[in-house]
Design a protein around this motif. Structure first.
Motif, PDB file in Angstrom:
ATOM      1  N   ALA A 242      29.611 -23.672  37.102  1.00  0.00           N
ATOM      2  CA  ALA A 242      28.886 -22.527  36.530  1.00  0.00           C
ATOM      3  C   ALA A 242      27.852 -22.931  35.491  1.00  0.00           C
ATOM      4  O   ALA A 242      27.065 -22.082  35.057  1.00  0.00           O
ATOM      5  N   ASN A 243      27.816 -24.199  35.089  1.00  0.00           N
ATOM      6  CA  ASN A 243      26.815 -24.625  34.102  1.00  0.00           C
ATOM      7  C   ASN A 243      25.413 -24.402  34.644  1.00  0.00           C
ATOM      8  O   ASN A 243      25.099 -24.787  35.766  1.00  0.00           O
ATOM      9  N   GLY A 244      24.572 -23.788  33.842  1.00  0.00           N
ATOM     10  CA  GLY A 244      23.177 -23.623  34.217  1.00  0.00           C
ATOM     11  C   GLY A 244      22.851 -22.354  34.969  1.00  0.00           C
ATOM     12  O   GLY A 244      21.673 -22.072  35.217  1.00  0.00           O
ATOM     13  N   ALA A 245      23.861 -21.559  35.332  1.00  0.00           N
ATOM     14  CA  ALA A 245      23.580 -20.358  36.121  1.00  0.00           C
ATOM     15  C   ALA A 245      22.756 -19.356  35.324  1.00  0.00           C
ATOM     16  O   ALA A 245      21.816 -18.746  35.843  1.00  0.00           O
ATOM     17  N   GLY A 246      23.095 -19.168  34.049  1.00  0.00           N
ATOM     18  CA  GLY A 246      22.336 -18.233  33.220  1.00  0.00           C
ATOM     19  C   GLY A 246      20.901 -18.683  33.011  1.00  0.00           C
ATOM     20  O   GLY A 246      19.979 -17.858  32.993  1.00  0.00           O
ATOM     21  N   ASP A 247      20.704 -19.987  32.864  1.00  0.00           N
ATOM     22  CA  ASP A 247      19.344 -20.511  32.701  1.00  0.00           C
ATOM     23  C   ASP A 247      18.535 -20.325  33.981  1.00  0.00           C
ATOM     24  O   ASP A 247      17.351 -19.979  33.926  1.00  0.00           O
ATOM     25  N   ALA A 248      19.174 -20.549  35.122  1.00  0.00           N
ATOM     26  CA  ALA A 248      18.486 -20.331  36.394  1.00  0.00           C
ATOM     27  C   ALA A 248      18.149 -18.851  36.579  1.00  0.00           C
ATOM     28  O   ALA A 248      17.091 -18.503  37.109  1.00  0.00           O
ATOM     29  N   PHE A 249      19.047 -17.974  36.132  1.00  0.00           N
ATOM     30  CA  PHE A 249      18.791 -16.539  36.224  1.00  0.00           C
ATOM     31  C   PHE A 249      17.543 -16.176  35.431  1.00  0.00           C
ATOM     32  O   PHE A 249      16.644 -15.489  35.931  1.00  0.00           O
ATOM     33  N   LEU A 250      17.478 -16.625  34.173  1.00  0.00           N
ATOM     34  CA  LEU A 250      16.303 -16.328  33.353  1.00  0.00           C
ATOM     35  C   LEU A 250      15.042 -16.900  33.993  1.00  0.00           C
ATOM     36  O   LEU A 250      13.996 -16.227  34.024  1.00  0.00           O
ATOM     37  N   ALA A 251      15.116 -18.127  34.500  1.00  0.00           N
ATOM     38  CA  ALA A 251      13.938 -18.746  35.117  1.00  0.00           C
ATOM     39  C   ALA A 251      13.444 -17.913  36.296  1.00  0.00           C
ATOM     40  O   ALA A 251      12.232 -17.714  36.469  1.00  0.00           O
ATOM     41  N   GLY A 252      14.377 -17.406  37.110  1.00  0.00           N
ATOM     42  CA  GLY A 252      13.980 -16.590  38.244  1.00  0.00           C
ATOM     43  C   GLY A 252      13.328 -15.290  37.826  1.00  0.00           C
ATOM     44  O   GLY A 252      12.301 -14.870  38.391  1.00  0.00           O
ATOM     45  N   VAL A 253      13.910 -14.636  36.820  1.00  0.00           N
ATOM     46  CA  VAL A 253      13.340 -13.374  36.337  1.00  0.00           C
ATOM     47  C   VAL A 253      11.956 -13.616  35.743  1.00  0.00           C
ATOM     48  O   VAL A 253      10.992 -12.882  36.023  1.00  0.00           O
ATOM     49  N   LEU A 254      11.816 -14.645  34.922  1.00  0.00           N
ATOM     50  CA  LEU A 254      10.538 -14.941  34.285  1.00  0.00           C
ATOM     51  C   LEU A 254       9.470 -15.244  35.333  1.00  0.00           C
ATOM     52  O   LEU A 254       8.340 -14.729  35.262  1.00  0.00           O
ATOM     53  N   HIS A 255       9.797 -16.067  36.289  1.00  0.00           N
ATOM     54  CA  HIS A 255       8.845 -16.413  37.351  1.00  0.00           C
ATOM     55  C   HIS A 255       8.392 -15.163  38.093  1.00  0.00           C
ATOM     56  O   HIS A 255       7.189 -14.973  38.349  1.00  0.00           O
ATOM     57  N   ALA A 256       9.333 -14.284  38.429  1.00  0.00           N
ATOM     58  CA  ALA A 256       8.995 -13.067  39.162  1.00  0.00           C
ATOM     59  C   ALA A 256       8.144 -12.123  38.329  1.00  0.00           C
ATOM     60  O   ALA A 256       7.184 -11.517  38.828  1.00  0.00           O
ATOM     61  N   VAL A 257       8.476 -11.969  37.045  1.00  0.00           N
ATOM     62  CA  VAL A 257       7.693 -11.091  36.171  1.00  0.00           C
ATOM     63  C   VAL A 257       6.259 -11.600  36.050  1.00  0.00           C
ATOM     64  O   VAL A 257       5.297 -10.817  36.097  1.00  0.00           O
ATOM     65  N   LEU A 258       6.084 -12.912  35.911  1.00  0.00           N
ATOM     66  CA  LEU A 258       4.732 -13.464  35.808  1.00  0.00           C
ATOM     67  C   LEU A 258       3.949 -13.280  37.099  1.00  0.00           C
ATOM     68  O   LEU A 258       2.710 -13.248  37.088  1.00  0.00           O
ATOM     69  N   ASP A 259       4.660 -13.138  38.215  1.00  0.00           N
ATOM     70  CA  ASP A 259       4.013 -12.855  39.498  1.00  0.00           C
ATOM     71  C   ASP A 259       3.780 -11.364  39.706  1.00  0.00           C
ATOM     72  O   ASP A 259       3.300 -10.955  40.768  1.00  0.00           O
ATOM     73  N   GLY A 260       4.155 -10.530  38.722  1.00  0.00           N
ATOM     74  CA  GLY A 260       3.879  -9.110  38.806  1.00  0.00           C
ATOM     75  C   GLY A 260       5.012  -8.242  39.301  1.00  0.00           C
ATOM     76  O   GLY A 260       4.827  -7.041  39.527  1.00  0.00           O
ATOM     77  N   ALA A 261       6.231  -8.800  39.456  1.00  0.00           N
ATOM     78  CA  ALA A 261       7.363  -8.027  39.957  1.00  0.00           C
ATOM     79  C   ALA A 261       7.840  -7.023  38.923  1.00  0.00           C
ATOM     80  O   ALA A 261       7.755  -7.254  37.712  1.00  0.00           O
ATOM     81  N   GLY A 262       8.385  -5.896  39.409  1.00  0.00           N
ATOM     82  CA  GLY A 262       9.043  -4.945  38.541  1.00  0.00           C
ATOM     83  C   GLY A 262      10.418  -5.439  38.148  1.00  0.00           C
ATOM     84  O   GLY A 262      10.891  -6.489  38.620  1.00  0.00           O
ATOM     85  N   VAL A 263      11.100  -4.680  37.298  1.00  0.00           N
ATOM     86  CA  VAL A 263      12.380  -5.132  36.742  1.00  0.00           C
ATOM     87  C   VAL A 263      13.413  -5.353  37.838  1.00  0.00           C
ATOM     88  O   VAL A 263      14.074  -6.397  37.885  1.00  0.00           O
ATOM     89  N   ASP A 264      13.583  -4.396  38.749  1.00  0.00           N
ATOM     90  CA  ASP A 264      14.623  -4.531  39.769  1.00  0.00           C
ATOM     91  C   ASP A 264      14.366  -5.730  40.676  1.00  0.00           C
ATOM     92  O   ASP A 264      15.282  -6.501  40.979  1.00  0.00           O
ATOM     93  N   ALA A 265      13.122  -5.904  41.098  1.00  0.00           N
ATOM     94  CA  ALA A 265      12.794  -7.034  41.961  1.00  0.00           C
ATOM     95  C   ALA A 265      12.977  -8.356  41.223  1.00  0.00           C
ATOM     96  O   ALA A 265      13.468  -9.342  41.794  1.00  0.00           O
ATOM     97  N   ALA A 266      12.613  -8.390  39.938  1.00  0.00           N
ATOM     98  CA  ALA A 266      12.767  -9.621  39.161  1.00  0.00           C
ATOM     99  C   ALA A 266      14.234  -9.981  38.983  1.00  0.00           C
ATOM    100  O   ALA A 266      14.613 -11.163  39.055  1.00  0.00           O
ATOM    101  N   LEU A 267      15.078  -8.979  38.752  1.00  0.00           N
ATOM    102  CA  LEU A 267      16.510  -9.251  38.616  1.00  0.00           C
ATOM    103  C   LEU A 267      17.082  -9.803  39.911  1.00  0.00           C
ATOM    104  O   LEU A 267      17.972 -10.670  39.899  1.00  0.00           O
ATOM    105  N   GLU A 268      16.603  -9.323  41.045  1.00  0.00           N
ATOM    106  CA  GLU A 268      17.072  -9.849  42.331  1.00  0.00           C
ATOM    107  C   GLU A 268      16.695 -11.319  42.479  1.00  0.00           C
ATOM    108  O   GLU A 268      17.498 -12.135  42.947  1.00  0.00           O
ATOM    109  N   VAL A 269      15.477 -11.664  42.087  1.00  0.00           N
ATOM    110  CA  VAL A 269      15.066 -13.070  42.143  1.00  0.00           C
ATOM    111  C   VAL A 269      15.946 -13.905  41.215  1.00  0.00           C
ATOM    112  O   VAL A 269      16.384 -15.011  41.563  1.00  0.00           O
TER     113      VAL A 269
END
Length: 291
Positions: A242-269
């Motif tokens: 489980a190490n790193g899962a939270g960091d990967a989650f944030l990275a996915g959300v941040l990447h999606a938001v910078l690409d213009g995704a809304g909150v729900d889509a970013a959380l899925e990423v």
């Protein structure tokens, strides 16, 4: 302005020891299920995750001039898309992590770097000026540059980790951030009320990861009205570590938001990206051929 992200905070060398259950606080003997050594550190995890998603990223961190530091520098230097700005911290941060199959963890800090005020900080403040986003993880250096981060006008993301809602060290990060992440280990069984307070105090998004229960977020309203609540389920996966899962989650959300995704889509990423970290013994699968 570039599309790149600046990440400031810890990178470490970790020994992971897998145990059936966390030790009781009494003298006893316990057998490990296995152990390995690997890259650790919350900022290293975020930077590696962003690089794996194809997002240009520069990691500002402290690594000591010792054998573990040599290994850490060598591995991070071979991560595609990850640019390093390193300061000699005299000692490399090292952890002993006890992990259960359920993702419970006890982290024992074996050593920490010297994070005193230094002239090298100017490189970090200069990089923030052109970043698409700034991630300030909990560290003395990140705390020192908060005023410069705010002056840059770039969006600030922070990860409060297992914040209990009271710790004073976290307060400047909480006050400065546009986007706040945390996990639910210590905030209580229902974190939504706290997330709403964070948004009411000025953040545009506050997110709490909940392990196998997924994550919950509160987003500021775009106009008049009440802040909105959003949830995402965890992606089913055979958990290796489980190490790193939270960091990967944030990275996915941040990447999606910078690409213009809304909150729900970013959380899925974010949930999908977290699952990739859960399926490996390292912070991210891209480390498997490197460690």
């Amino acid at each position: 302005m570039t599309t790149g992200v600046v990440v400031s905070g810890p990178a470490s060398w970790n020994r992971i020891v897998r145990v059936e259950h966390l030790p009781e606080p009494v003298p006893h003997m316990q057998f490990a299920l296995g152990d390995h050594e690997t890259v650790g550190g919350t900022s290293a995890g975020k930077a590696i995750g962003l690089a794996a998603l194809g997002r240009p990223v520069e990691l500002f961190t402290l690594i000591g001039s010792d054998p573990d530091g040599d290994r850490l520098r060598e591995i991070l230097g071979r991560v595609d898309g990850l640019e390093l700005d390193l300061v000699d911290g005299a000692r490399t941060e090292r952890h002993l992590n006890l992990m259960t199959p359920h993702g419970e963890r006890v982290s024992i800090y074996l050593s920490t770097p010297d994070d005193a005020d230094r002239p090298d900080d100017h490189r970090l403040t200069a990089a923030m000026e052109d970043a698409a986003a700034i991630v300030l993880d909990l560290s003395e250096r990140s705390r020192r540059v908060i005023p410069d981060a705010r002056a840059s006008g770039r969006p600030i993301w922070t990860d409060l980790q297992d914040y209990d809602g009271k710790g004073e060290f976290h307060r400047p990060f909480l006050d400065a951030a546009d986007v706040v992440f945390m996990n639910g280990d210590r905030i209580g069984p229902e974190p939504v009320a706290f997330l709403r307070r964070v948004v009411d105090d000025g953040a545009r998004l506050a997110v709490c990861t909940l392990g196998p229960a997924g994550a919950v977020a509160v987003a500021a309203p775009e106009g008049a009205g009440r802040a909105s609540e959003h949830r995402v389920d965890a992606v089913p996966v055979d958990v290796v570590d489980a190490n790193g899962a939270g960091d990967a989650f944030l990275a996915g959300v941040l990447h999606a938001v910078l690409d213009g995704a809304g909150v729900d889509a970013a959380l899925e990423v974010g949930a999908q990206h977290a699952a990739s970290a859960l399926g490996t013994a390292h912070l991210h699968p891209t480390l498997e051929p490197l460690v």
